[in-house]
Design a protein around this motif. Structure first.
Motif, PDB file in Angstrom:
ATOM      1  N   GLU A  57     -15.087  -0.077   2.084  1.00 38.68           N
ATOM      2  CA  GLU A  57     -13.778   0.044   1.444  1.00 38.68           C
ATOM      3  C   GLU A  57     -13.159  -1.334   1.197  1.00 38.68           C
ATOM      4  O   GLU A  57     -12.520  -1.566   0.156  1.00 38.68           O
ATOM      5  N   ALA A  58     -13.322  -2.248   2.150  1.00 37.81           N
ATOM      6  CA  ALA A  58     -12.815  -3.608   1.956  1.00 37.81           C
ATOM      7  C   ALA A  58     -13.532  -4.285   0.787  1.00 37.81           C
ATOM      8  O   ALA A  58     -12.936  -5.065   0.037  1.00 37.81           O
ATOM      9  N   GLY A  59     -14.809  -3.991   0.633  1.00 33.31           N
ATOM     10  CA  GLY A  59     -15.545  -4.526  -0.509  1.00 33.31           C
ATOM     11  C   GLY A  59     -15.008  -4.005  -1.828  1.00 33.31           C
ATOM     12  O   GLY A  59     -14.952  -4.734  -2.821  1.00 33.31           O
ATOM     13  N   LEU A  60     -14.601  -2.730  -1.872  1.00 33.99           N
ATOM     14  CA  LEU A  60     -14.021  -2.168  -3.088  1.00 33.99           C
ATOM     15  C   LEU A  60     -12.698  -2.839  -3.415  1.00 33.99           C
ATOM     16  O   LEU A  60     -12.384  -3.080  -4.596  1.00 33.99           O
ATOM     17  N   LEU A  61     -11.916  -3.146  -2.371  1.00 27.43           N
ATOM     18  CA  LEU A  61     -10.669  -3.882  -2.604  1.00 27.43           C
ATOM     19  C   LEU A  61     -10.962  -5.257  -3.202  1.00 27.43           C
ATOM     20  O   LEU A  61     -10.249  -5.727  -4.097  1.00 27.43           O
TER      21      LEU A  61
ATOM     22  N   GLN B 117     -11.451 -11.369  -0.333  1.00 29.00           N
ATOM     23  CA  GLN B 117     -12.909 -11.480  -0.330  1.00 29.00           C
ATOM     24  C   GLN B 117     -13.537 -10.269   0.338  1.00 29.00           C
ATOM     25  O   GLN B 117     -12.934  -9.622   1.190  1.00 29.00           O
ATOM     26  N   ALA B 118     -14.772  -9.993  -0.055  1.00 31.76           N
ATOM     27  CA  ALA B 118     -15.533  -8.927   0.597  1.00 31.76           C
ATOM     28  C   ALA B 118     -16.055  -9.435   1.929  1.00 31.76           C
ATOM     29  O   ALA B 118     -16.300 -10.634   2.090  1.00 31.76           O
TER      30      ALA B 118
ATOM     31  N   GLY C 285      -2.736   3.043   0.589  1.00 34.01           N
ATOM     32  CA  GLY C 285      -1.442   2.616   1.097  1.00 34.01           C
ATOM     33  C   GLY C 285      -1.260   1.111   1.002  1.00 34.01           C
ATOM     34  O   GLY C 285      -0.187   0.618   0.618  1.00 34.01           O
ATOM     35  N   LEU C 286      -2.310   0.370   1.339  1.00 34.08           N
ATOM     36  CA  LEU C 286      -2.243  -1.086   1.236  1.00 34.08           C
ATOM     37  C   LEU C 286      -2.038  -1.537  -0.207  1.00 34.08           C
ATOM     38  O   LEU C 286      -1.288  -2.485  -0.485  1.00 34.08           O
TER      39      LEU C 286
ATOM     40  N   PRO D 264      -3.552  -8.057  -0.590  1.00 32.64           N
ATOM     41  CA  PRO D 264      -3.925  -9.479  -0.645  1.00 32.64           C
ATOM     42  C   PRO D 264      -3.676 -10.208   0.665  1.00 32.64           C
ATOM     43  O   PRO D 264      -4.413 -11.142   1.007  1.00 32.64           O
ATOM     44  N   ALA D 265      -2.654  -9.795   1.412  1.00 37.48           N
ATOM     45  CA  ALA D 265      -2.296 -10.514   2.640  1.00 37.48           C
ATOM     46  C   ALA D 265      -3.221 -10.192   3.802  1.00 37.48           C
ATOM     47  O   ALA D 265      -3.413 -11.027   4.687  1.00 37.48           O
TER      48      ALA D 265
END
Length: 397
Positions: A40-44, A51-52, A328-329, A336-337
């Motif tokens: 999921e962080a990679g999709l963001l 960064q992923a 939500g983020l 970004p933060a």
């Protein structure tokens, strides 16, 4: 799930708990959640938010599934083998397994199906299953079917592991008429024979190709540990420490060997990941505690034991929680933060919170109700009560 990890004996009349196995169950579920949180962080990151995460080089987080399979092999054989040779043993074993696995999985699958019908564009290749009633039925009945892209997954993708679990339960139940050692011999021999057939016979039908995958050998490893435990295997502290170190180092080495691959196929998976998982399960077979003693353990350990109880809920509901936290983020402008590690920690925390709520309010009550309904002994008692003559001037209870 704590009852399943209770020993067949008792201490001062109270069931004993393999509390370290509970901790290990929690760790296995957290590994899977962390693996998917990384995705999921990679999709963001792909959407321009931070960064992923770096490739998995610490441990193969997806190996939590392998750890689950070894634990399941131990737990099911250790607790289920006492039903071997007993009248109605198979029916009681299967009733308890259905009550434990089916309700929450079906509920989560129905929620996923409702979301899929509302937004099929978000499903990708799984959307093709919506127009195939047979595939939908198979998804709920733990029957392996291939998607159009060739992957063997039900509608709710995480259910592929439960397809293996259900098959494992069926094979074990079939051997319960052979006595305790005979049931284990049937299970291990049957699964190893199936793996050999899968390796030697090409072009098997999809279900057989699925069930003959070498990953089922991880159930065999757990079953072997259960038999060893029943025969007196009790690792002392030095051996447990050594097994833990070897298992941890094995997972680290597996991550290095499989870096960037996102998984392992064939015999590599049970060898590189299942082997270390079996060492960790063996290390957890030392001390047991009753419920009162577990309540006196340090708070972090008690927390992990409790999360072990909720590990099935954590496994099934975490994809919903991960996506909810991710969205939500995005909507709050925080992505970004906190990217990438902050977002992953928040996703993990949200998944744990959701699992604890679902376990307490949904999973545990449904399991108790269905187990009482399906247990052959309880069913027989209800039938007798219904057929009992009504006493004069009163009613049958």
């Amino acid at each position: 799930m704590r009852a399943l990890l209770a020993g067949c004996g008792a201490r001062h009349g109270r069931p004993v708990i393999f509390f370290l196995l509970q901790v290990l169950r929690a760790a296995a579920a957290l590994m899977v959640v962390w693996h998917h949180a990384r995705h999921e962080a990679g999709l963001l990151a792909e959407r321009g938010f931070g960064q992923a995460p770096a490739p998995e080089t610490l441990v193969p987080w997806w190996g939590g599934v392998d750890l689950f399979f070894v634990i399941s092999g131990f737990v099911i054989v250790h607790t289920g083998v006492r039903l071997a040779g007993r009248p109605g043993g198979r029916a009681r074993f299967l009733a308890h397994r259905i009550a434990r696995v089916v309700p929450l999985y079906w509920l989560v699958s129905l929620v996923f199906l409702a979301l899929a019908l509302a937004r099929p564009d978000l499903l990708g290749d799984a959307a093709a299953l919506l127009g195939d009633p047979a595939a939908l039925v198979a998804s709920f009945l733990f029957w392996p079917l291939a998607r159009p892209d060739g992957t063997v997954q039900p509608l709710y993708g995480l259910g592929w592991t439960l397809n293996y679990e259900a098959f494992f339960y069926a094979v074990f139940a079939a051997g319960l008429g052979f006595g305790r050692r005979g049931a284990v011999a049937w299970l291990c021999g049957g699964l190893m024979l199936l793996v050999a057939v899968g390796a030697l016979v090409p072009g098997l039908p999809v279900p057989l190709r699925f069930w003959t995958d070498p990953i089922v050998l991880e159930f065999v490893a757990g079953a072997g540990l259960a038999l060893a435990y029943r025969e007196g295997f009790r690792p002392g502290l030095p051996l447990r420490v050594g097994l833990t170190v070897l298992g941890g180092v094995g997972l680290v080495l597996a991550a290095r060997v499989l870096a960037g691959q996102g998984g392992a196929d064939g015999f590599l998976r049970p060898l590189l990941v299942g082997g270390p998982a079996a060492l960790l399960v063996a290390a957890a077979l030392g001390p047991t505690r009753d419920a009162a003693q577990v309540a006196r353990l340090p708070v972090p350990v008690r927390g992990l034991v409790g999360l072990g109880d909720a590990s099935y809920a954590l496994y099934l509901v975490h994809p919903f929680a991960l996506r909810l936290v991710r969205e939500g983020l995005l909507r709050l402008g925080l992505a970004p933060a906190v990217q990438p590690w902050g977002s992953m920690v928040l996703m993990l925390a949200g998944s744990v919170a959701a699992a604890l709520v679902v376990h307490r309010l949904v999973e545990a009550p449904l399991t108790r109700i269905l187990r009482a309904r399906l247990d052959p002994r309880g069913l027989q008692n209800r039938v007798r009560a219904a057929l009992a003559p009504v006493p004069p001037g009163g009613r049958a209870d």
